[in-house]
Each structure stands twice: as C-alpha cells, then as structure tokens.
Scaffold this motif. Structure first.
Motif, PDB file in Angstrom:
ATOM      1  N   PHE A 124      -3.349  -6.148  -0.923  1.00 51.85           N
ATOM      2  CA  PHE A 124      -2.369  -5.063  -0.863  1.00 51.85           C
ATOM      3  C   PHE A 124      -2.907  -3.826  -0.140  1.00 51.85           C
ATOM      4  CE2 PHE A 124      -0.550  -1.235  -2.942  1.00 51.85           C
ATOM      5  CZ  PHE A 124       0.762  -1.402  -2.552  1.00 51.85           C
ATOM      6  N   ASP A 125      -4.151  -3.442  -0.461  1.00 56.48           N
ATOM      7  CA  ASP A 125      -4.649  -2.195   0.141  1.00 56.48           C
ATOM      8  C   ASP A 125      -6.029  -2.352   0.770  1.00 56.48           C
ATOM      9  OD1 ASP A 125      -6.165  -2.281  -2.131  1.00 56.48           O
ATOM     10  OD2 ASP A 125      -5.193  -0.608  -3.130  1.00 56.48           O
ATOM     11  N   ARG A 192      -2.866 -10.384   4.333  1.00 53.98           N
ATOM     12  CA  ARG A 192      -1.775  -9.433   4.577  1.00 53.98           C
ATOM     13  C   ARG A 192      -1.388  -9.478   6.050  1.00 53.98           C
ATOM     14  NH1 ARG A 192      -4.036  -4.294   3.247  1.00 53.98           N
ATOM     15  NH2 ARG A 192      -4.188  -3.694   5.419  1.00 53.98           N
ATOM     16  N   LEU A 195       1.716  -5.592   6.668  1.00 58.23           N
ATOM     17  CA  LEU A 195       1.787  -4.894   5.374  1.00 58.23           C
ATOM     18  C   LEU A 195       2.354  -5.748   4.236  1.00 58.23           C
ATOM     19  CD1 LEU A 195       2.972  -1.296   6.417  1.00 58.23           C
ATOM     20  CD2 LEU A 195       0.645  -2.063   5.899  1.00 58.23           C
TER      21      LEU A 195
END
Lengths: 256, 288
Positions: A124-125, A192, A195
C-alpha cells in the motif's frame, strides 16, 4: 529530570499493566479517584493498540471471529509493548506471536494469512518508483543481457504457501464463507500497480524465475532456473516473455 | 496584528480524499496528521500531493514527545523535516505532552506536571527541535484527566511560560480547554485570559464525549454549544486566528463537516471586524 523520569516510568508501567506506584503521583477528587483517572489512560492505551491491530489484520480478524481475535490482540499487547514511533508499525511481530502462542501456533494457516495481509499492507505505501519503460529492452546490447539484473518495485512480495491461504483470504475479502483449509502448495506475488495493490498466482517456472530476480540473480541465473521447467532451446524465449510480462505489470523499475 | 490568518480549515482525513479531489470544496486550508504521511510512498503521498497543489496546509504531529525524558527521536525529526520539505506547510505543530519513555510508546498524549523543572526541560527541547527544523513550531494544549501532586501552577501559566522561554508559538485547542476545565474544575476564561495573545497562531475545535463525571476528548461528535461560546470569547481576546475542526472518529460526509465549519465562520463574522477576517489569500471569510 530524574523525578519526571521516575514519574513517566511509573505512569507507563501502569498502562502496561505492570506493578506501579503511578496512583501516588495523581490527585483524587470527589468525582473521580486517582485510580479511576489513571484508568481512563489505561483503557485508552489498550483500545488504541487494538484499533491498530484490527486495521492491519482485517481478514485474520474475520477468519478467527471477534472472540478469538480479541484473545489474540490481548496476547499480543501483553507480550509486545510498542517500541514503534507510529502505530502503523506496531503489529510487526504478529508472525512471532502466531508461531509461538497457543492456540494460534496450532493453526499454521494463520501464519500464511498473516503474511498475506502484511504483504498487502506493505504494498500500500511502499516506496514509489517509475515503472521501467519497455523500450529499454530494445536498446540493450546483446552482450549486456547475461549479466543484467532486475530492480523490482519495492511493493513486491513473493509468498510461498503450503495451504489454500489465498482463496481463503479472497473469500474473507468478499465477505464470503472461506473454503476449508487444504494443503495446496502454491506461490503468489503481491505488488502495487498505478497505486492499486494486485496479486496473482505464479506458475512454478515463473515462481522460480521471479525468486531469482528478487534475490538479485542476473539474467543468466534466471535462465538457469528455467532449465528445470523447459527444454534448453525454449528457455531464452520463456525468459524474455516473463521479463516482458513483469515490465508490463509494472513490477520492474530498473535494470542494473 | 502581524499574525498570518489562513481562514477556516479542516483536518484532512482519508475518508474525504475522493470528495476533496473531485469537488475542490470551498475550504481555506487543510491540516494533515504528519505521521500519516511519513511513509515511503503509495496512495497517502499521492493524495497529499494532489490536494496540496490546491490548498494551503499545516502539519500537525502526535509523536514528538517533547515532554519525554528520553532523548529526542532524531529519526522522527528527520522524517518530519523531510515531510515539511515536501509539503511546505504554513507551520508545524505538536502537543505539550509526553508519549513515550524508555523507548516504549503509549501512543497517547500524556500530561505533564506543571512545575519549573518541567518548563526548563521542555523549553530547551523545543529550542532544539526549532533549530533542527529551522522554524518555530506551535505547541498545543491537551485534554487531560489527571492532576499531579507535583504541579505548582496552572496549565495556562505552564503553557505560556514554556512558549515564552522556547520562543515558540501556540496552537490553542478550545475544546481541550473546555474538557480540562470540566475535569479539573477551573474557569475556562482564566485559561483564555492567561495565554499571551501574540503567541497564538491557530485554534482547534472538536467534539467530545461524557464518561461518568469526566469528559473525554474523543473527536467523534459535533462541537457543542458551550465550546462555540468559548470560541467566541477566544476570538474576542485573540482576534482572527486560523481555525480548524478536528474529527477523528464517527467521521461524517464532507459537506456535513463543511457546514459545521460555516458555524465557526459565522461566529467569527459576528465577533470580529471584516478587515480582521481578510486572509492572506485576500478573501473575506464568513461574510455573506
């Protein structure tokens, strides 16, 4: 600052449920005793940590149900005071708890579900990087190919599973009843793209090749891994096909 | 008055990313929670960059632990500085509290004893932080539920003296004054009147919850009438101060929060002169 330090250690000890003289530092009033006032912080401490664990392990929570997941969270909070600056890092020892604490250690599929959720949280990040332009391959001189190494996107994780953990995870994600646990060796990739976190299963040849790439092996090592799955003359085509697939899927961010 | 006035803002929350990016609502600025964006990449930073392109921002942190007796967390400060270089915020704030000791984190904003030793300790640390960040920071008053035997002064004397010695600025949380006044039996106007006007750079407004005889700072309800009344009194004392609403739980749709912010604008318009409410962007706020 020794007096302040002793008070802070005592206060934090109280939050952690350890023997503490914190109550002696606090004034009581008619409407709330020192213990009651401290209790607001103690219950808030556990609630906040539980919120962090619930956020990170939504599917594990769904799989275990409220009572067992609550038992898991209590065991985790008791064993692991937070040394993280941010709550997003608090759950990082969950694999240890699931491996070492009954009844959870007796349910090995939980460890795989945990790894899957951790891989998605990571994707995710994880750090941004521009995907590799497919045209880069065209301009690569022939002599550069054997020693070429791939730089994979930081979000990418390769997961080897012994059980049908991904189908269970997928059902939980859709609020469906998960299938029974079954032995189902398989390899999956989570990463990913634009995004959005994606996942798919890897056939055995691709799993071996991607593992080589992830571990820093060069293109000739990647081809060697494919020899276990394909005839020698097919290997170069297979390797280039896989490489193009990974580039199209934005798993590759550079060549070295 | 040389204080910059940003107007009326809201806390940027993940629930509202899509709404804000799609509708570009009429809000003067956003406050971000710094820690939410101290991540390597991905969606949080992508949303942040997109929204920052259209709105002024301030950064609000919860992990500075300025009152801790542990050494300052230099990794955290480096990450904070890197984020500030990305966001270019109007200012950076955190709380007058401690959150951790012995490198163990409570993840809570814990109160401090109000005495001379604590003032000296914290003022020196704020100066260190300001030197490292290369800017003055704002420190915010807490809601609290305990009073220490070792406290020797009021909370507002403690806050004001630290700000003076550290030469930092103040984020005054109006709801926290109300909550602590109830929990510790003081007159909230004593607090408002005890803080130096020139140091207050921002107001926070929020809702709270009752738990028995105590009020808990939960940020999960609309702002109540007594807090609005206190806000009006704060405006009378401090003048135009950049104001925002914090909502962290039970988060409503964006338009509902925007409507709550309009109450703040209306109170300010009824309390202050129009020229006081001119933002740096040159707009008159709260005037129909």
């Amino acid at each position: 600052m020794q007096a302040l330090r002793r008070m802070q250690q005592s206060f934090l000890g109280h939050l952690l449920g350890r023997p503490s003289d914190a109550v002696d530092y606090i004034q009581s009033t008619p409407e709330a005793s020192a213990a009651q006032r401290l209790g607001i912080y103690a219950s808030g401490y556990r609630l906040r940590l539980k919120e962090a664990l619930e956020t990170d392990y939504e599917r594990l929570h769904a799989y275990l149900g409220d009572d067992l997941f609550d038992q898991l969270m209590d065991a985790y909070i008791d064993r692991f005071p937070s040394h993280a600056t941010s709550l997003r890092d608090y759950s990082r020892h969950m694999d240890v708890l699931l491996r070492e604490t009954l009844p959870f250690s007796g349910i090995p599929v939980l460890r795989e579900l945990e790894r899957i959720e951790r891989a998605f949280n990571h994707s995710f990040d994880a750090a941004d990087a521009a995907p590799l332009d497919p045209a880069c391959l065209e301009s690569l001189p022939p002599e550069a190919w054997p020693g070429m190494r791939l730089e994979l996107h930081a979000s990418l994780s390769v997961l080897d599973c012994a059980f049908n953990s991904f189908p269970i995870w997928r059902a939980l994600s859709r609020d469906e009843v998960p299938p029974e646990v079954a032995h189902e060796p398989s390899t999956w990739v989570v990463w990913r793209k634009d995004l959005v976190s994606l996942y798919r299963s890897l056939p055995p040849d691709e799993a071996d090749a991607l593992a080589v790439a992830r571990d820093g092996g060069d293109f000739s090592a990647l081809c060697e891994a494919l020899l276990a799955h394909h005839a020698e003359q097919e290997v170069p085509v297979q390797a280039v096909t896989l490489l193009r697939t990974w580039i199209d899927e934005q798993m590759v961010v550079g060549l070295a | 008055m040389t204080r910059p006035f940003l107007g009326f803002g809201l806390g940027l929350r993940t629930d509202h990313y899509d709404y804000v990016e799609t509708h570009r609502p009429d809000v003067d600025w956003f406050e971000i929670l710094s820690e939410n964006y101290m991540v390597p990449g991905g969606k949080p930073l992508a949303h942040l960059d997109r929204i920052r392109a259209d709105y002024p921002m301030v950064m609000h942190g919860v992990s500075l632990s300025i009152g801790s007796t542990d050494p300052l967390n230099t990794d955290y400060l480096a990450a904070l500085k890197a984020l500030a270089e990305r966001v270019e915020p109007e200012w950076i704030s955190d709380h007058l509290c401690w959150t951790s000791v012995d490198h163990t984190n409570s993840h809570d904003l814990l109160p401090l004893p109000y005495n001379e030793a604590t003032i000296a300790h914290i003022a020196a640390r704020i100066r260190q932080v300001q030197d490292l960040l290369g800017r003055r920071i704002l420190i915010e008053n807490l809601s609290s539920y305990v009073t220490y035997h070792e406290s020797e002064m009021s909370e507002w004397e403690f806050l004001d003296e630290i700000a003076r010695r550290a030469d930092c600025l103040i984020l005054l949380d109006i709801n926290n004054i109300f909550v602590s006044a109830h929990n510790h039996h003081f007159d909230p106007m004593d607090y408002i009147e005890g803080v130096s006007v020139e140091r207050v750079m921002q107001f926070h407004l929020a809702g709270h919850s009752y738990s028995g005889q105590m009020i808990i700072d939960t940020h999960d309800h609309p702002i109540c009438d007594p807090v609005w009344a206190l806000y009006e009194k704060a405006l009378r004392r401090f003048g135009a101060v950049s104001t925002m609403i914090e909502r962290d739980d039970n988060i409503p749709a964006f338009p509902e929060l925007r409507a709550e912010l309009a109450i703040a604008e209306r109170i300010a318009a009824d309390t202050l002169a129009p020229e006081q409410l001119e933002t740096r962007a040159g707009r008159m706020r709260g005037v129909a």
